[in-house]
Design a protein around this motif. Structure first.
Motif, PDB file in Angstrom:
ATOM      1  N   ALA A 182       0.835  -1.204   0.000  1.00  0.00           N
ATOM      2  CA  ALA A 182       0.000   0.000   0.000  1.00  0.00           C
ATOM      3  C   ALA A 182       0.871   1.256   0.000  1.00  0.00           C
ATOM      4  N   LEU A 183       1.977   1.238   0.754  1.00  0.00           N
ATOM      5  CA  LEU A 183       2.880   2.391   0.786  1.00  0.00           C
ATOM      6  C   LEU A 183       3.558   2.597  -0.568  1.00  0.00           C
ATOM      7  N   ILE A 184       3.993   1.511  -1.192  1.00  0.00           N
ATOM      8  CA  ILE A 184       4.633   1.607  -2.506  1.00  0.00           C
ATOM      9  C   ILE A 184       3.666   2.184  -3.532  1.00  0.00           C
ATOM     10  N   LEU A 185       2.444   1.667  -3.538  1.00  0.00           N
ATOM     11  CA  LEU A 185       1.448   2.128  -4.506  1.00  0.00           C
ATOM     12  C   LEU A 185       1.057   3.585  -4.246  1.00  0.00           C
ATOM     13  N   SER A 186       0.983   3.974  -2.976  1.00  0.00           N
ATOM     14  CA  SER A 186       0.679   5.370  -2.647  1.00  0.00           C
ATOM     15  C   SER A 186       1.778   6.293  -3.162  1.00  0.00           C
ATOM     16  N   THR A 187       3.030   5.850  -3.050  1.00  0.00           N
ATOM     17  CA  THR A 187       4.153   6.639  -3.557  1.00  0.00           C
ATOM     18  C   THR A 187       4.073   6.799  -5.072  1.00  0.00           C
ATOM     19  N   ILE A 188       3.737   5.706  -5.757  1.00  0.00           N
ATOM     20  CA  ILE A 188       3.597   5.775  -7.220  1.00  0.00           C
ATOM     21  C   ILE A 188       2.478   6.732  -7.606  1.00  0.00           C
ATOM     22  N   MET A 189       1.376   6.713  -6.859  1.00  0.00           N
ATOM     23  CA  MET A 189       0.268   7.630  -7.148  1.00  0.00           C
ATOM     24  C   MET A 189       0.707   9.081  -6.993  1.00  0.00           C
ATOM     25  N   LEU A 190       1.532   9.367  -5.986  1.00  0.00           N
ATOM     26  CA  LEU A 190       2.034  10.730  -5.804  1.00  0.00           C
ATOM     27  C   LEU A 190       2.949  11.134  -6.963  1.00  0.00           C
ATOM     28  N   LEU A 191       3.739  10.185  -7.447  1.00  0.00           N
ATOM     29  CA  LEU A 191       4.599  10.467  -8.603  1.00  0.00           C
ATOM     30  C   LEU A 191       3.766  10.746  -9.853  1.00  0.00           C
ATOM     31  N   LEU A 192       2.668  10.008 -10.024  1.00  0.00           N
ATOM     32  CA  LEU A 192       1.773  10.263 -11.156  1.00  0.00           C
ATOM     33  C   LEU A 192       1.136  11.642 -11.048  1.00  0.00           C
ATOM     34  N   LEU A 193       0.789  12.025  -9.822  1.00  0.00           N
ATOM     35  CA  LEU A 193       0.219  13.360  -9.605  1.00  0.00           C
ATOM     36  C   LEU A 193       1.234  14.432  -9.980  1.00  0.00           C
ATOM     37  N   ALA A 194       2.489  14.237  -9.582  1.00  0.00           N
ATOM     38  CA  ALA A 194       3.539  15.189  -9.936  1.00  0.00           C
ATOM     39  C   ALA A 194       3.733  15.233 -11.450  1.00  0.00           C
ATOM     40  N   ALA A 195       3.684  14.064 -12.094  1.00  0.00           N
ATOM     41  CA  ALA A 195       3.838  14.008 -13.551  1.00  0.00           C
ATOM     42  C   ALA A 195       2.715  14.770 -14.248  1.00  0.00           C
ATOM     43  N   HIS A 196       1.520  14.714 -13.675  1.00  0.00           N
ATOM     44  CA  HIS A 196       0.372  15.424 -14.257  1.00  0.00           C
ATOM     45  C   HIS A 196       0.606  16.933 -14.257  1.00  0.00           C
ATOM     46  N   TYR A 197       1.173  17.445 -13.173  1.00  0.00           N
ATOM     47  CA  TYR A 197       1.321  18.893 -13.040  1.00  0.00           C
ATOM     48  C   TYR A 197       2.638  19.429 -13.617  1.00  0.00           C
ATOM     49  N   PHE A 198       3.673  18.593 -13.655  1.00  0.00           N
ATOM     50  CA  PHE A 198       4.994  19.117 -13.995  1.00  0.00           C
ATOM     51  C   PHE A 198       5.616  18.512 -15.254  1.00  0.00           C
ATOM     52  N   THR A 199       4.895  17.646 -15.953  1.00  0.00           N
ATOM     53  CA  THR A 199       5.420  17.085 -17.195  1.00  0.00           C
ATOM     54  C   THR A 199       4.366  17.211 -18.292  1.00  0.00           C
ATOM     55  N   ARG A 200       4.755  16.857 -19.496  1.00  0.00           N
ATOM     56  CA  ARG A 200       3.830  16.901 -20.628  1.00  0.00           C
ATOM     57  C   ARG A 200       3.340  15.514 -21.017  1.00  0.00           C
ATOM     58  N   ILE A 201       3.463  14.564 -20.120  1.00  0.00           N
ATOM     59  CA  ILE A 201       2.967  13.215 -20.389  1.00  0.00           C
ATOM     60  C   ILE A 201       1.451  13.274 -20.598  1.00  0.00           C
ATOM     61  N   ASN A 202       0.963  12.532 -21.598  1.00  0.00           N
ATOM     62  CA  ASN A 202      -0.452  12.550 -21.941  1.00  0.00           C
ATOM     63  C   ASN A 202      -1.340  12.326 -20.718  1.00  0.00           C
ATOM     64  N   GLY A 203      -2.303  13.216 -20.523  1.00  0.00           N
ATOM     65  CA  GLY A 203      -3.162  13.157 -19.346  1.00  0.00           C
ATOM     66  C   GLY A 203      -4.003  11.902 -19.269  1.00  0.00           C
ATOM     67  N   MET A 204      -4.491  11.414 -20.425  1.00  0.00           N
ATOM     68  CA  MET A 204      -5.315  10.208 -20.412  1.00  0.00           C
ATOM     69  C   MET A 204      -4.495   8.972 -20.058  1.00  0.00           C
ATOM     70  N   LEU A 205      -3.233   8.957 -20.504  1.00  0.00           N
ATOM     71  CA  LEU A 205      -2.345   7.851 -20.135  1.00  0.00           C
ATOM     72  C   LEU A 205      -2.127   7.829 -18.628  1.00  0.00           C
ATOM     73  N   LEU A 206      -1.853   9.006 -18.053  1.00  0.00           N
ATOM     74  CA  LEU A 206      -1.667   9.082 -16.611  1.00  0.00           C
ATOM     75  C   LEU A 206      -2.935   8.698 -15.865  1.00  0.00           C
ATOM     76  N   PHE A 207      -4.100   9.120 -16.406  1.00  0.00           N
ATOM     77  CA  PHE A 207      -5.367   8.785 -15.755  1.00  0.00           C
ATOM     78  C   PHE A 207      -5.550   7.277 -15.658  1.00  0.00           C
ATOM     79  N   TRP A 208      -5.351   6.563 -16.766  1.00  0.00           N
ATOM     80  CA  TRP A 208      -5.620   5.124 -16.759  1.00  0.00           C
ATOM     81  C   TRP A 208      -4.585   4.360 -15.958  1.00  0.00           C
ATOM     82  N   ILE A 209      -3.345   4.826 -15.940  1.00  0.00           N
ATOM     83  CA  ILE A 209      -2.351   4.187 -15.065  1.00  0.00           C
ATOM     84  C   ILE A 209      -2.776   4.353 -13.607  1.00  0.00           C
ATOM     85  N   ALA A 210      -3.168   5.579 -13.250  1.00  0.00           N
ATOM     86  CA  ALA A 210      -3.617   5.840 -11.883  1.00  0.00           C
ATOM     87  C   ALA A 210      -4.883   5.055 -11.572  1.00  0.00           C
TER      88      ALA A 210
END
Length: 291
Positions: A182-210
Protein backbone atom coordinates in the motif's frame (compact mmCIF):
# COMPACT_ATOMS: atom_id res chain seq x y z
CA UNK A 1 -17.29 40.48 -43.68
CA UNK A 2 -20.37 42.40 -44.90
CA UNK A 3 -23.36 43.18 -42.69
CA UNK A 4 -25.46 40.90 -44.91
CA UNK A 5 -23.21 37.89 -44.30
CA UNK A 6 -23.05 38.65 -40.58
CA UNK A 7 -26.85 38.76 -40.47
CA UNK A 8 -27.08 35.47 -42.35
CA UNK A 9 -24.61 33.87 -39.92
CA UNK A 10 -26.60 35.11 -36.92
CA UNK A 11 -29.82 33.77 -38.44
CA UNK A 12 -28.15 30.41 -39.07
CA UNK A 13 -27.00 30.23 -35.44
CA UNK A 14 -30.50 31.07 -34.24
CA UNK A 15 -32.01 28.38 -36.46
CA UNK A 16 -29.35 25.82 -35.45
CA UNK A 17 -28.22 26.78 -31.94
CA UNK A 18 -25.07 25.08 -30.61
CA UNK A 19 -25.93 21.81 -28.89
CA UNK A 20 -24.52 20.60 -25.62
CA UNK A 21 -25.04 17.41 -23.66
CA UNK A 22 -25.46 17.03 -19.93
CA UNK A 23 -22.32 15.46 -18.45
CA UNK A 24 -22.77 11.84 -17.36
CA UNK A 25 -19.28 11.21 -15.98
CA UNK A 26 -17.68 13.19 -13.15
CA UNK A 27 -14.82 15.64 -13.23
CA UNK A 28 -11.47 14.11 -12.27
CA UNK A 29 -10.80 15.84 -8.95
CA UNK A 30 -9.37 14.93 -5.54
CA UNK A 31 -12.89 13.90 -4.48
CA UNK A 32 -13.10 11.56 -7.48
CA UNK A 33 -9.91 9.76 -6.43
CA UNK A 34 -11.01 9.59 -2.79
CA UNK A 35 -14.29 7.99 -3.85
CA UNK A 36 -12.50 5.66 -6.27
CA UNK A 37 -10.08 4.39 -3.61
CA UNK A 38 -12.86 3.85 -1.06
CA UNK A 39 -15.06 2.09 -3.66
CA UNK A 40 -12.26 -0.21 -4.80
CA UNK A 41 -11.23 -1.01 -1.22
CA UNK A 42 -14.88 -1.84 -0.55
CA UNK A 43 -14.82 -4.04 -3.65
CA UNK A 44 -11.93 -6.07 -2.22
CA UNK A 45 -13.49 -6.64 1.20
CA UNK A 46 -17.03 -7.04 -0.19
CA UNK A 47 -15.89 -9.66 -2.68
CA UNK A 48 -13.97 -11.54 0.01
CA UNK A 49 -16.96 -11.28 2.37
CA UNK A 50 -19.25 -13.09 -0.05
CA UNK A 51 -16.77 -15.53 -1.58
CA UNK A 52 -14.71 -16.44 1.50
CA UNK A 53 -16.37 -15.41 4.77
CA UNK A 54 -19.87 -16.48 3.70
CA UNK A 55 -18.34 -19.39 1.72
CA UNK A 56 -20.37 -18.69 -1.42
CA UNK A 57 -17.31 -19.41 -3.57
CA UNK A 58 -15.59 -17.45 -6.33
CA UNK A 59 -17.68 -18.76 -9.23
CA UNK A 60 -21.11 -18.06 -7.71
CA UNK A 61 -19.93 -14.74 -6.27
CA UNK A 62 -18.63 -13.67 -9.68
CA UNK A 63 -21.96 -14.54 -11.30
CA UNK A 64 -23.87 -12.60 -8.62
CA UNK A 65 -21.68 -9.50 -8.83
CA UNK A 66 -21.59 -9.49 -12.63
CA UNK A 67 -25.39 -9.74 -12.70
CA UNK A 68 -25.67 -6.81 -10.26
CA UNK A 69 -23.12 -4.88 -12.33
CA UNK A 70 -25.16 -5.41 -15.51
CA UNK A 71 -28.33 -4.16 -13.81
CA UNK A 72 -26.55 -1.10 -12.39
CA UNK A 73 -24.77 -0.24 -15.64
CA UNK A 74 -28.10 -0.31 -17.51
CA UNK A 75 -29.39 2.37 -15.11
CA UNK A 76 -26.18 4.35 -15.66
CA UNK A 77 -26.39 4.10 -19.45
CA UNK A 78 -30.05 5.16 -19.40
CA UNK A 79 -29.44 8.13 -17.09
CA UNK A 80 -29.61 11.50 -18.83
CA UNK A 81 -27.01 13.20 -16.62
CA UNK A 82 -24.49 12.42 -13.89
CA UNK A 83 -26.07 10.68 -10.89
CA UNK A 84 -23.43 10.10 -8.19
CA UNK A 85 -25.32 7.27 -6.45
CA UNK A 86 -25.73 5.31 -9.70
CA UNK A 87 -22.21 6.02 -10.97
CA UNK A 88 -20.44 4.95 -7.77
CA UNK A 89 -22.65 1.91 -7.38
CA UNK A 90 -21.42 0.75 -10.78
CA UNK A 91 -17.80 1.50 -9.81
CA UNK A 92 -18.16 -0.47 -6.56
CA UNK A 93 -19.72 -3.40 -8.41
CA UNK A 94 -16.92 -3.46 -11.00
CA UNK A 95 -14.56 -3.71 -8.03
CA UNK A 96 -16.40 -6.55 -6.29
CA UNK A 97 -16.91 -8.40 -9.56
CA UNK A 98 -13.28 -7.73 -10.47
CA UNK A 99 -12.12 -9.15 -7.13
CA UNK A 100 -14.02 -12.42 -7.43
CA UNK A 101 -13.34 -12.77 -11.17
CA UNK A 102 -9.62 -12.29 -10.62
CA UNK A 103 -9.57 -14.75 -7.71
CA UNK A 104 -11.59 -17.25 -9.77
CA UNK A 105 -9.01 -17.07 -12.56
CA UNK A 106 -5.92 -17.00 -10.36
CA UNK A 107 -6.84 -19.39 -7.56
CA UNK A 108 -9.61 -21.68 -8.75
CA UNK A 109 -8.39 -21.60 -12.35
CA UNK A 110 -4.81 -22.10 -11.19
CA UNK A 111 -3.13 -19.61 -13.55
CA UNK A 112 -1.60 -17.66 -10.66
CA UNK A 113 -1.41 -13.94 -9.96
CA UNK A 114 1.19 -13.23 -12.65
CA UNK A 115 -0.76 -15.22 -15.25
CA UNK A 116 -4.01 -13.49 -14.29
CA UNK A 117 -2.37 -10.06 -14.53
CA UNK A 118 -1.02 -10.94 -17.98
CA UNK A 119 -4.41 -12.13 -19.27
CA UNK A 120 -6.27 -9.12 -17.89
CA UNK A 121 -3.63 -6.68 -19.19
CA UNK A 122 -4.10 -8.19 -22.66
CA UNK A 123 -7.89 -7.87 -22.38
CA UNK A 124 -7.59 -4.23 -21.28
CA UNK A 125 -5.21 -3.46 -24.15
CA UNK A 126 -7.73 -4.95 -26.61
CA UNK A 127 -10.51 -2.78 -25.16
CA UNK A 128 -8.38 0.36 -25.51
CA UNK A 129 -7.50 -0.57 -29.10
CA UNK A 130 -11.20 -1.02 -29.97
CA UNK A 131 -11.96 2.27 -28.20
CA UNK A 132 -9.26 4.12 -30.18
CA UNK A 133 -10.37 2.58 -33.49
CA UNK A 134 -14.03 3.42 -32.80
CA UNK A 135 -13.38 7.16 -33.05
CA UNK A 136 -14.95 7.80 -29.65
CA UNK A 137 -13.31 10.48 -27.52
CA UNK A 138 -10.64 9.21 -25.15
CA UNK A 139 -11.26 12.14 -22.82
CA UNK A 140 -13.07 10.36 -19.99
CA UNK A 141 -14.69 13.57 -18.73
CA UNK A 142 -16.32 14.26 -22.09
CA UNK A 143 -17.68 10.86 -23.11
CA UNK A 144 -21.20 11.58 -24.38
CA UNK A 145 -22.28 8.63 -26.56
CA UNK A 146 -23.68 5.20 -25.74
CA UNK A 147 -20.79 3.43 -27.49
CA UNK A 148 -18.18 5.57 -25.77
CA UNK A 149 -19.68 5.06 -22.33
CA UNK A 150 -20.07 1.32 -22.90
CA UNK A 151 -16.36 1.06 -23.77
CA UNK A 152 -15.58 3.16 -20.69
CA UNK A 153 -17.36 0.69 -18.39
CA UNK A 154 -15.83 -2.38 -20.04
CA UNK A 155 -12.39 -0.82 -19.58
CA UNK A 156 -13.15 -0.09 -15.93
CA UNK A 157 -14.32 -3.67 -15.30
CA UNK A 158 -11.10 -5.10 -16.74
CA UNK A 159 -8.92 -2.47 -15.04
CA UNK A 160 -10.40 -3.27 -11.63
CA UNK A 161 -9.95 -7.00 -12.24
CA UNK A 162 -6.35 -6.35 -13.28
CA UNK A 163 -5.82 -4.29 -10.15
CA UNK A 164 -6.81 -7.23 -7.96
CA UNK A 165 -4.35 -9.58 -9.67
CA UNK A 166 -1.51 -7.06 -9.60
CA UNK A 167 -2.15 -6.23 -5.93
CA UNK A 168 -2.11 -9.91 -4.94
CA UNK A 169 1.02 -10.44 -7.04
CA UNK A 170 2.77 -7.56 -5.29
CA UNK A 171 1.71 -8.50 -1.75
CA UNK A 172 1.82 -12.31 -1.95
CA UNK A 173 3.92 -13.52 -4.89
CA UNK A 174 6.70 -10.99 -4.28
CA UNK A 175 6.27 -11.31 -0.51
CA UNK A 176 6.16 -7.55 0.07
CA UNK A 177 3.10 -7.67 2.32
CA UNK A 178 -0.11 -5.65 2.45
CA UNK A 179 1.06 -2.53 4.29
CA UNK A 180 4.32 -2.17 2.41
CA UNK A 181 2.51 -2.72 -0.90
CA UNK A 182 0.00 0.00 0.00
CA UNK A 183 2.88 2.39 0.79
CA UNK A 184 4.63 1.61 -2.51
CA UNK A 185 1.45 2.13 -4.51
CA UNK A 186 0.68 5.37 -2.65
CA UNK A 187 4.15 6.64 -3.56
CA UNK A 188 3.60 5.78 -7.22
CA UNK A 189 0.27 7.63 -7.15
CA UNK A 190 2.03 10.73 -5.80
CA UNK A 191 4.60 10.47 -8.60
CA UNK A 192 1.77 10.26 -11.16
CA UNK A 193 0.22 13.36 -9.61
CA UNK A 194 3.54 15.19 -9.94
CA UNK A 195 3.84 14.01 -13.55
CA UNK A 196 0.37 15.42 -14.26
CA UNK A 197 1.32 18.89 -13.04
CA UNK A 198 4.99 19.12 -14.00
CA UNK A 199 5.42 17.09 -17.20
CA UNK A 200 3.83 16.90 -20.63
CA UNK A 201 2.97 13.22 -20.39
CA UNK A 202 -0.45 12.55 -21.94
CA UNK A 203 -3.16 13.16 -19.35
CA UNK A 204 -5.32 10.21 -20.41
CA UNK A 205 -2.34 7.85 -20.14
CA UNK A 206 -1.67 9.08 -16.61
CA UNK A 207 -5.37 8.78 -15.75
CA UNK A 208 -5.62 5.12 -16.76
CA UNK A 209 -2.35 4.19 -15.07
CA UNK A 210 -3.62 5.84 -11.88
CA UNK A 211 -7.05 4.27 -12.33
CA UNK A 212 -5.55 0.78 -12.58
CA UNK A 213 -3.21 1.38 -9.64
CA UNK A 214 -5.96 2.56 -7.30
CA UNK A 215 -7.36 -0.98 -7.52
CA UNK A 216 -4.30 -2.78 -6.07
CA UNK A 217 -3.97 0.13 -3.63
CA UNK A 218 -7.54 -0.54 -2.50
CA UNK A 219 -6.96 -4.31 -2.51
CA UNK A 220 -3.84 -4.13 -0.35
CA UNK A 221 -5.40 -1.52 1.95
CA UNK A 222 -8.54 -3.66 2.33
CA UNK A 223 -6.47 -6.76 3.09
CA UNK A 224 -4.33 -4.78 5.54
CA UNK A 225 -7.51 -3.93 7.46
CA UNK A 226 -9.41 -7.22 7.22
CA UNK A 227 -6.81 -10.02 7.21
CA UNK A 228 -5.58 -11.72 10.43
CA UNK A 229 -2.48 -10.34 12.13
CA UNK A 230 -0.44 -13.43 11.26
CA UNK A 231 -1.11 -12.55 7.60
CA UNK A 232 -0.01 -8.94 8.04
CA UNK A 233 -3.49 -7.44 8.61
CA UNK A 234 -5.24 -5.66 11.48
CA UNK A 235 -7.82 -8.46 11.90
CA UNK A 236 -10.90 -6.26 11.52
CA UNK A 237 -12.54 -8.99 9.46
CA UNK A 238 -14.34 -8.60 6.15
CA UNK A 239 -17.72 -7.87 7.73
CA UNK A 240 -16.70 -4.88 9.86
CA UNK A 241 -14.27 -3.55 7.25
CA UNK A 242 -16.93 -3.73 4.54
CA UNK A 243 -19.48 -1.99 6.79
CA UNK A 244 -17.04 0.81 7.64
CA UNK A 245 -16.05 1.36 4.00
CA UNK A 246 -19.67 1.32 2.84
CA UNK A 247 -20.50 3.99 5.41
CA UNK A 248 -17.61 6.19 4.23
CA UNK A 249 -18.62 5.70 0.59
CA UNK A 250 -22.24 6.69 1.27
CA UNK A 251 -21.13 9.82 3.16
CA UNK A 252 -18.85 10.86 0.28
CA UNK A 253 -21.60 10.24 -2.30
CA UNK A 254 -24.04 12.38 -0.29
CA UNK A 255 -21.39 15.11 -0.10
CA UNK A 256 -20.74 14.97 -3.86
CA UNK A 257 -24.50 15.06 -4.59
CA UNK A 258 -24.87 18.16 -2.41
CA UNK A 259 -21.93 19.79 -4.19
CA UNK A 260 -23.49 19.16 -7.60
CA UNK A 261 -26.82 20.60 -6.48
CA UNK A 262 -25.01 23.80 -5.47
CA UNK A 263 -22.67 23.85 -8.46
CA UNK A 264 -24.07 21.81 -11.39
CA UNK A 265 -21.54 20.24 -13.74
CA UNK A 266 -20.97 22.08 -16.99
CA UNK A 267 -22.42 20.29 -20.06
CA UNK A 268 -20.12 19.02 -22.79
CA UNK A 269 -20.28 19.86 -26.52
CA UNK A 270 -22.43 17.54 -28.61
CA UNK A 271 -20.26 14.54 -29.56
CA UNK A 272 -18.52 14.09 -32.90
CA UNK A 273 -16.53 11.12 -34.13
CA UNK A 274 -12.85 11.71 -33.38
CA UNK A 275 -11.74 10.09 -36.65
CA UNK A 276 -14.37 11.33 -39.13
CA UNK A 277 -15.62 14.53 -37.51
CA UNK A 278 -19.21 13.40 -38.10
CA UNK A 279 -21.80 14.23 -35.41
CA UNK A 280 -22.89 11.31 -33.22
CA UNK A 281 -26.02 10.50 -31.25
CA UNK A 282 -25.59 11.71 -27.65
CA UNK A 283 -26.80 9.59 -24.75
CA UNK A 284 -27.30 12.46 -22.29
CA UNK A 285 -29.90 15.20 -22.07
CA UNK A 286 -29.46 17.85 -24.77
CA UNK A 287 -29.24 21.53 -23.81
CA UNK A 288 -28.70 24.61 -26.00
CA UNK A 289 -27.25 26.91 -23.34
CA UNK A 290 -23.93 25.78 -21.78
CA UNK A 291 -24.32 28.17 -18.85
Amino acid sequence: MSSVSIGAEDASQEANPPRYVMRKLPHITALFWALKIVATTLGETGGDLLAQTLEVGYLVSTVIFLALFLVAVVFQLRARQFRPAIYWTVIALTSTAGTTLSDLMNRTGGIGYAGGALVLTSCLAIVFYIWWRSGQTLDVENVATFKGELLYWVAILFSNSLGTSSGDFLADSLGIGFRQSALILSTIMLLLLAAHYFTRINGMLLFWIAFVLTRPLGATAGDALSKPRDHGGLNWGTTWTTAALLTILVVLIVYQSAQIRRHPLDPVPAPVNRRTGEPEQPNGALVTDPV
